[in-house]
Structure formats: C-alpha cells, structure tokens
Scaffold this motif. Structure first.
Motif, mmCIF file in Angstrom:
data_model
loop_
_atom_site.group_PDB
_atom_site.id
_atom_site.type_symbol
_atom_site.label_atom_id
_atom_site.label_comp_id
_atom_site.label_asym_id
_atom_site.label_seq_id
_atom_site.Cartn_x
_atom_site.Cartn_y
_atom_site.Cartn_z
ATOM 1 N N HIS A 5 0.864 -1.175 0.000
ATOM 2 C CA HIS A 5 0.000 0.000 0.000
ATOM 3 C C HIS A 5 0.900 1.224 0.000
ATOM 4 N N ASN A 7 0.720 3.896 1.528
ATOM 5 C CA ASN A 7 0.861 4.560 2.822
ATOM 6 C C ASN A 7 1.540 3.697 3.892
ATOM 7 N N GLN A 8 2.178 2.588 3.498
ATOM 8 C CA GLN A 8 2.838 1.776 4.512
ATOM 9 C C GLN A 8 4.203 2.361 4.855
ATOM 10 N N ARG A 26 1.088 -5.079 12.805
ATOM 11 C CA ARG A 26 0.845 -3.996 11.860
ATOM 12 C C ARG A 26 -0.490 -3.394 12.254
ATOM 13 N N TRP A 28 -3.314 -0.394 11.228
ATOM 14 C CA TRP A 28 -3.755 0.543 10.200
ATOM 15 C C TRP A 28 -4.979 1.302 10.692
ATOM 16 N N GLY A 30 -8.201 2.953 8.948
ATOM 17 C CA GLY A 30 -8.881 3.001 7.661
ATOM 18 C C GLY A 30 -10.381 2.861 7.838
ATOM 19 N N GLN A 34 -9.688 1.019 13.399
ATOM 20 C CA GLN A 34 -8.339 0.501 13.537
ATOM 21 C C GLN A 34 -8.341 -0.961 13.080
ATOM 22 N N HIS A 35 -7.346 -1.330 12.293
ATOM 23 C CA HIS A 35 -7.217 -2.692 11.790
ATOM 24 C C HIS A 35 -5.827 -3.194 12.153
#
Length: 104
Positions: A5, A7-8, A26, A28, A30, A34-35
């Motif tokens: 991705h 944005n990583q 990790r 994220w 999105g 939150q993931h």
C-alpha cells in the motif's frame, strides 16, 4: 501474494539485513476504524507483549521529542494516561478473528 500500500511505513534498515527478523504487528487506520495484523504464536507468555508495548511507547515518546520537541518523559506520561483511560473505559471493542496469510 504480498499486498503493498502506498501509505505503509518503510522497513528499518537493520531488519533488511537480518534473515531472522520478524514483523510483530501492523496497525492501520482506515474507514474510521483501527485494523491490526498480529504475529500470533510468537511468544508463549503474553507478558512479552506487555514488554513490547512498553518499549513501543518509549519509542513513540522519543519520536515526539525528536519531531515535535516535546519532553520525552511528558510524552510517555501522556501515552500512559491514554492507555490507562482506554483500559478503564474502552472506546472500542476488538472484532474479527484470525485470518490466514494471503497466499497460504
């Protein structure tokens, strides 16, 4: 298949040269949520995650000192205050389950 991705974050240089290096987690943001992806089964004792989280908080406090000129001790205290507040009165509850790696 590894999905990337735009944005990583970059992989730290010392990790690139270490064949035994392993990504621990990790996180994220999105879609307003939150993931997370976790390296489950990494440690038998869950206390090791607590140690890692404290180390992570210290890295964050140091980053605030270096990028925003905030006192490291004060930043760490604010991080802990946020942790304690969320621990005592959660604003969100984890959902989902364990997923297999893509391509596995």
């Amino acid at each position: 298949m590894i999905t990337t991705h735009n944005n990583q974050l970059p992989i730290p240089n010392p990790v690139e040269a270490d064949a035994k290096a392993r990504e621990l987690l990790r996180v994220w943001a999105g879609g307003g949520k939150q993931h997370v992806a976790l390296a489950t089964g990494l440690w038998k004792d869950p206390a090791n995650w607590g140690i890692m989280l404290v180390d992570l908080a210290k890295h964050l406090a140091r980053a605030y000192e270096q990028t925003d000129n905030l006192d490291q001790a004060q930043s760490l205290a604010r991080i802990k205050a946020g942790f304690d507040a969320e621990w005592n009165s959660a604003t969100d509850n984890p959902e989902g389950g364990i997923e297999q790696e893509k391509g596995s």
